[in-house]
Design a protein around this motif. Structure first.
Motif, PDB file in Angstrom:
ATOM      1  N   PRO A  27       0.834  -1.204   0.000  1.00 18.38           N
ATOM      2  CA  PRO A  27       0.000   0.000   0.000  1.00 18.38           C
ATOM      3  C   PRO A  27       0.857   1.236   0.000  1.00 18.38           C
ATOM      4  O   PRO A  27       1.924   1.290   0.587  1.00 18.38           O
ATOM      5  CB  PRO A  27      -0.812  -0.136   1.313  1.00 18.38           C
ATOM      6  N   ALA A  81      -5.046   1.192   8.298  1.00 15.46           N
ATOM      7  CA  ALA A  81      -6.156   0.643   7.531  1.00 15.46           C
ATOM      8  C   ALA A  81      -6.466  -0.755   8.039  1.00 15.46           C
ATOM      9  O   ALA A  81      -5.580  -1.472   8.503  1.00 15.46           O
ATOM     10  CB  ALA A  81      -5.789   0.580   6.048  1.00 15.46           C
ATOM     11  N   ALA A 169      -8.251   3.507   0.646  1.00 17.82           N
ATOM     12  CA  ALA A 169      -7.748   2.205   1.091  1.00 17.82           C
ATOM     13  C   ALA A 169      -8.458   1.053   0.387  1.00 17.82           C
ATOM     14  O   ALA A 169      -7.819   0.087  -0.065  1.00 17.82           O
ATOM     15  CB  ALA A 169      -7.917   2.082   2.607  1.00 17.82           C
TER      16      ALA A 169
END
Length: 229
Positions: A27, A81, A169
């Motif tokens: 990410p 997240a 996200a």
């Protein structure tokens, strides 16, 4: 207009829908405000009037209305997240859909209390999100995983530029799955396994967007001073 505003607007230009997605391995952090999005020129209407247009049919069909009992002003969001294994349809944190630090940086680009620049960015984001959700649904129906990955990557970037962190996200997960990658387990996926993982995320991301949209609308209605005619 300043170089910062010009760079900010350029970030939200519509993507080339035929571009193949880039496979990401981890990410990425939210983009800085200097990479924010390109928006249509603001209309002379007041902020309240400009934010009360009906939700497009493609979004209203898929996204339930946000719960009016929830507070309109969220607490500062968590930076962590939820893990991909926990991405269900019933665990949306309605109080932490906006990254307040990023949103405040966007507000700093406004020249006065009309917040006309950031409001224009927000309005363009609403339009882009609605169009992208329709494209995502069509790509899912046709099992076009590269298209889903590219659309996830695009909406991830637009959401990060404005501070819509929850949508950002979830779109990153869609991007990875569309590229046949399970980043949590560092494993490749079959096409069917990827589609099975994306299906609940398409519902989830629309719900997250609906909460974020209402939060942003409420903020401008409360804080933006109408521009003089």
């Amino acid at each position: 207009m300043s170089q910062t505003k010009t760079a900010t607007k350029e970030h939200l230009k519509s993507p080339d829908r035929d571009i193949q997605p880039t496979k990401l391995r981890s990410p990425s952090p939210p983009a800085p405000p200097s990479r924010a999005a390109s928006l249509v020129p603001p209309s002379p209407k007041s902020a309240a009037a400009r934010l009360t247009s009906p939700v497009p049919d493609s979004l209203s069909r898929a996204t339930p209305a946000p719960d009016p009992s929830k507070p309109s002003t969220p607490a500062p969001p968590s930076k962590d997240a939820p893990p991909e294994s926990d991405l269900g349809d019933d665990d949306i944190d309605t109080e932490n859909v906006i990254d307040l630090e990023t949103f405040t940086q966007i507000l700093d680009l406004d020249e006065d209390d009309t917040h006309d620049f950031s409001l224009g960015m927000t309005e363009a984001y609403f339009t882009q999100a609605s169009t992208t959700f329709t494209d995502m649904d069509n790509a899912f129906e046709s099992k076009d995983l590269p298209k889903l990955s590219a659309l996830g990557h695009f909406l991830k970037g637009s959401s990060a530029a404005l501070g819509v962190s929850a949508v950002q996200a979830t779109c990153e997960h869609i991007q990875h799955y569309g590229a046949l990658r399970d980043e949590l387990n560092d494993a490749d996926l079959t096409e069917q396994a990827a589609l099975d993982k994306i299906a609940p995320l398409l519902s989830r991301v629309k719900r997250e967007y609906a909460v974020a949209e209402k939060w942003l609308q409420d903020w401008y209605k409360e804080h933006a001073t109408p521009a003089d005619d």
